[in-house]
Design a protein around this motif. Structure first.
Motif, mmCIF file in Angstrom:
data_model
loop_
_atom_site.group_PDB
_atom_site.id
_atom_site.type_symbol
_atom_site.label_atom_id
_atom_site.label_comp_id
_atom_site.label_asym_id
_atom_site.label_seq_id
_atom_site.Cartn_x
_atom_site.Cartn_y
_atom_site.Cartn_z
ATOM 1 N N ASP A 14 4.588 20.226 -19.432
ATOM 2 C CA ASP A 14 3.843 19.636 -18.309
ATOM 3 C C ASP A 14 2.580 20.501 -17.944
ATOM 4 O OD1 ASP A 14 2.765 18.705 -15.977
ATOM 5 O OD2 ASP A 14 4.758 18.680 -15.112
ATOM 6 N N PRO A 15 1.405 19.982 -18.091
ATOM 7 C CA PRO A 15 -0.001 20.892 -17.855
ATOM 8 C C PRO A 15 -0.047 21.513 -16.487
ATOM 9 C CG PRO A 15 -0.572 18.597 -18.416
ATOM 10 C CD PRO A 15 0.922 18.749 -18.679
ATOM 11 N N GLU A 16 0.819 20.975 -15.564
ATOM 12 C CA GLU A 16 0.785 21.095 -14.142
ATOM 13 C C GLU A 16 1.621 22.646 -14.169
ATOM 14 O OE1 GLU A 16 2.025 18.462 -11.225
ATOM 15 O OE2 GLU A 16 0.414 19.096 -10.076
ATOM 16 N N LEU A 17 2.540 22.876 -15.290
ATOM 17 C CA LEU A 17 3.297 23.907 -15.110
ATOM 18 C C LEU A 17 2.506 25.229 -15.437
ATOM 19 C CD1 LEU A 17 6.967 22.706 -15.666
ATOM 20 C CD2 LEU A 17 5.677 23.351 -13.477
ATOM 21 N N MET A 18 1.287 24.980 -15.955
ATOM 22 C CA MET A 18 0.438 26.112 -16.370
ATOM 23 C C MET A 18 0.192 26.693 -14.946
ATOM 24 S SD MET A 18 -2.160 24.899 -19.380
ATOM 25 C CE MET A 18 -3.289 26.355 -18.981
ATOM 26 N N THR A 19 -0.018 28.359 -15.066
ATOM 27 C CA THR A 19 -0.411 29.097 -13.843
ATOM 28 C C THR A 19 -1.949 28.977 -13.761
ATOM 29 O OG1 THR A 19 -0.753 31.064 -14.867
ATOM 30 C CG2 THR A 19 1.417 30.531 -14.349
ATOM 31 N N VAL A 20 -2.262 29.197 -12.450
ATOM 32 C CA VAL A 20 -3.680 29.292 -12.033
ATOM 33 C C VAL A 20 -4.302 30.195 -13.049
ATOM 34 C CG1 VAL A 20 -5.354 29.901 -10.230
ATOM 35 C CG2 VAL A 20 -2.966 28.605 -9.759
ATOM 36 N N LYS A 21 -3.976 31.498 -13.297
ATOM 37 C CA LYS A 21 -4.306 32.448 -14.072
ATOM 38 C C LYS A 21 -4.633 32.137 -15.382
ATOM 39 C CE LYS A 21 -4.145 37.539 -14.915
ATOM 40 N NZ LYS A 21 -3.467 38.732 -14.289
ATOM 41 N N VAL B 148 -5.119 28.945 -16.654
ATOM 42 C CA VAL B 148 -6.271 28.067 -16.634
ATOM 43 C C VAL B 148 -7.531 28.821 -16.568
ATOM 44 C CG1 VAL B 148 -7.225 26.169 -15.213
ATOM 45 C CG2 VAL B 148 -4.885 26.160 -15.347
ATOM 46 N N ARG B 149 -7.634 29.892 -15.528
ATOM 47 C CA ARG B 149 -8.791 30.709 -15.512
ATOM 48 C C ARG B 149 -9.223 31.530 -16.932
ATOM 49 N NH1 ARG B 149 -9.723 36.012 -14.322
ATOM 50 N NH2 ARG B 149 -7.730 36.492 -13.492
ATOM 51 N N GLY C 64 4.064 32.979 -18.301
ATOM 52 C CA GLY C 64 4.125 31.626 -17.776
ATOM 53 C C GLY C 64 5.715 31.101 -17.451
ATOM 54 N N VAL C 65 5.618 29.816 -17.340
ATOM 55 C CA VAL C 65 7.163 29.409 -17.114
ATOM 56 C C VAL C 65 7.891 29.147 -18.529
ATOM 57 C CG1 VAL C 65 8.193 27.330 -16.523
ATOM 58 C CG2 VAL C 65 6.186 27.926 -15.213
ATOM 59 N N GLU D 257 -2.081 34.155 -8.008
ATOM 60 C CA GLU D 257 -2.588 33.409 -9.606
ATOM 61 C C GLU D 257 -1.352 33.160 -10.473
ATOM 62 O OE1 GLU D 257 -5.868 35.623 -11.702
ATOM 63 O OE2 GLU D 257 -6.770 33.639 -11.606
ATOM 64 N N MET E 220 1.265 31.526 -9.615
ATOM 65 C CA MET E 220 1.681 30.426 -9.072
ATOM 66 C C MET E 220 1.492 29.141 -10.050
ATOM 67 S SD MET E 220 1.515 30.511 -5.000
ATOM 68 C CE MET E 220 2.057 28.951 -5.090
ATOM 69 N N THR E 221 2.254 28.290 -10.182
ATOM 70 C CA THR E 221 1.640 27.319 -11.139
ATOM 71 C C THR E 221 0.721 26.160 -10.290
ATOM 72 O OG1 THR E 221 3.535 25.678 -10.705
ATOM 73 C CG2 THR E 221 3.721 27.346 -12.427
ATOM 74 N N VAL F 38 7.106 31.568 -12.792
ATOM 75 C CA VAL F 38 7.030 32.539 -13.633
ATOM 76 C C VAL F 38 8.232 33.605 -13.134
ATOM 77 C CG1 VAL F 38 5.959 34.745 -14.656
ATOM 78 C CG2 VAL F 38 4.639 32.343 -13.960
#
Lengths: 231, 231
Positions: free
Chosen positions: A18-25, A27-28, A131-132, B20, B22-23, B132
């Motif tokens: 699930d792409p929503e389970l990527m972290t904010v970091k 993505v950055r 990551g998750v 950062e 957090m998902t 994470v």
């Protein structure tokens, strides 16, 4: 891009699907990377890249598609890795930041480690973005905890065999890549005492997700199957 | 908010400390929740809430601060949980979605499980948002993988004792909450054969982060210390 400033090699965990389970970091880092390594696992799947693409526009990036054939033949794999490393280092040498999306978490059974160790030894900086894990996502999909108060949790690469011995210590178990050895799992669990709950999760967060109380029947398993066993 | 539609209780993993990590999903769920449960762990820390607040504006939310004293006294803990559950269920009954930020991942040694089991048994829906784990973040901070090809990984709640037995099976180890028993870890590792690498990570992603090759000396440990042991 000066000849002196070398790029950084990032292992970017994309989580289980699930792409929503990527972290904010994650993505950055993917957004700002110059080049992206796409792992072409077993000749076709670029699962981690596909997940990343759903979260981040990567159309403007240089994509380096590299084969990870996972043949189990050490010599052939080593040669393949060496070839991949040479291509990645050429980009780093040119001052480019290179990000490789990695399925699940980059510290848990990820091929990234083999590449990174060599690339570090050659004098380049490598950075891991956590990551998750697939097993945490599988637990959430099954709506169950992985642990009990004072018991350990054992993460077992189930398809490597010797499962009866691996499942002797007390505690809970995550059996990873369980789809390759569902027959053996059936057999070991039949005689194992103290098992209270079993969950099977196939294609967690991917199309065709299946969550089942108990074990999947043999015909229903797949490569991305995780089994959770609780005492 | 009709009297018939009940709210959902979310366990939202915030990761180990760095907001950062957090998902994207955790951020979305916290943003849309009506009420937030702040776990007041051991009388003061609201670490998970503090992480969440750095990623999501929560000023407009109803915050329910609940004590988790972690005394180890089962009866007292049970009473505390029952009281927490009653307050959470009152919100769910009123149709409010309630999100509880949880440090690390909600499936791994999180008190959320005890609450969620009861709340489910009382007929409410509970949902886990994976995140994470502290140990994946610790591995990334130490720039090392947690696993080797065909070896299992054992996640051990080190402070619960009996460490010598817990560290007998082959494979790599994550020793969680290691700060409480660093003396014992020193002792067990002194005589354990086959240990190739050891890393200590204290306050991963939090202020005062320390990453060390080897073990921390006794005076330097803290509650949030993770030790990684590789064969």
């Amino acid at each position: 891009m000066s000849g002196n400033i070398k790029g950084i090699f990032y292992g970017v965990s994309t989580g289980p699907g699930d792409p929503e389970l990527m972290t904010v970091k994650a993505v950055r880092i993917l957004k700002k990377a110059d080049s992206i390594v796409a792992a072409r696992v077993m000749g076709k799947q670029e699962t981690a890249l596909e997940i990343a693409k759903q979260a981040v526009g990567l159309d403007d990036k240089e994509i380096l598609s590299l084969p990870f054939s996972m043949s189990g033949k050490r010599e052939a794999e080593k040669k393949e890795h060496e070839n991949s490393i040479r291509q990645i280092e050429a980009l780093l040498e040119a001052g480019k930041n290179v990000a490789m999306p990695v399925l699940g978490d980059v510290s848990v059974y990820a091929t990234w480690q083999y590449l990174a160790e060599e690339i570090q030894a050659d004098g380049y900086q490598t950075v891991m973005i956590p990551g998750v894990t697939s097993f945490c996502a599988a637990a959430a999909a099954a709506n169950t905890g992985l642990t009990q108060r004072d018991l350990p949790l054992h993460i077992v690469p189930a398809s490597y065999g010797n499962l009866e011995k691996q499942m002797q210590p007390e505690g809970n178990y995550v059996l990873m890549k369980a789809g390759k050895c569902m027959d053996e799992i059936h057999r070991v669990l039949e005689t194992k005492p103290g098992v209270r709950e079993v969950f099977s999760i196939k294609n967690c967060g991917l199309p065709g997700e299946v969550v089942k109380d108990g074990l999947l029947e043999n015909e229903a398993y797949g490569y991305f199957t995780t089994v959770i066993v609780k005492e």
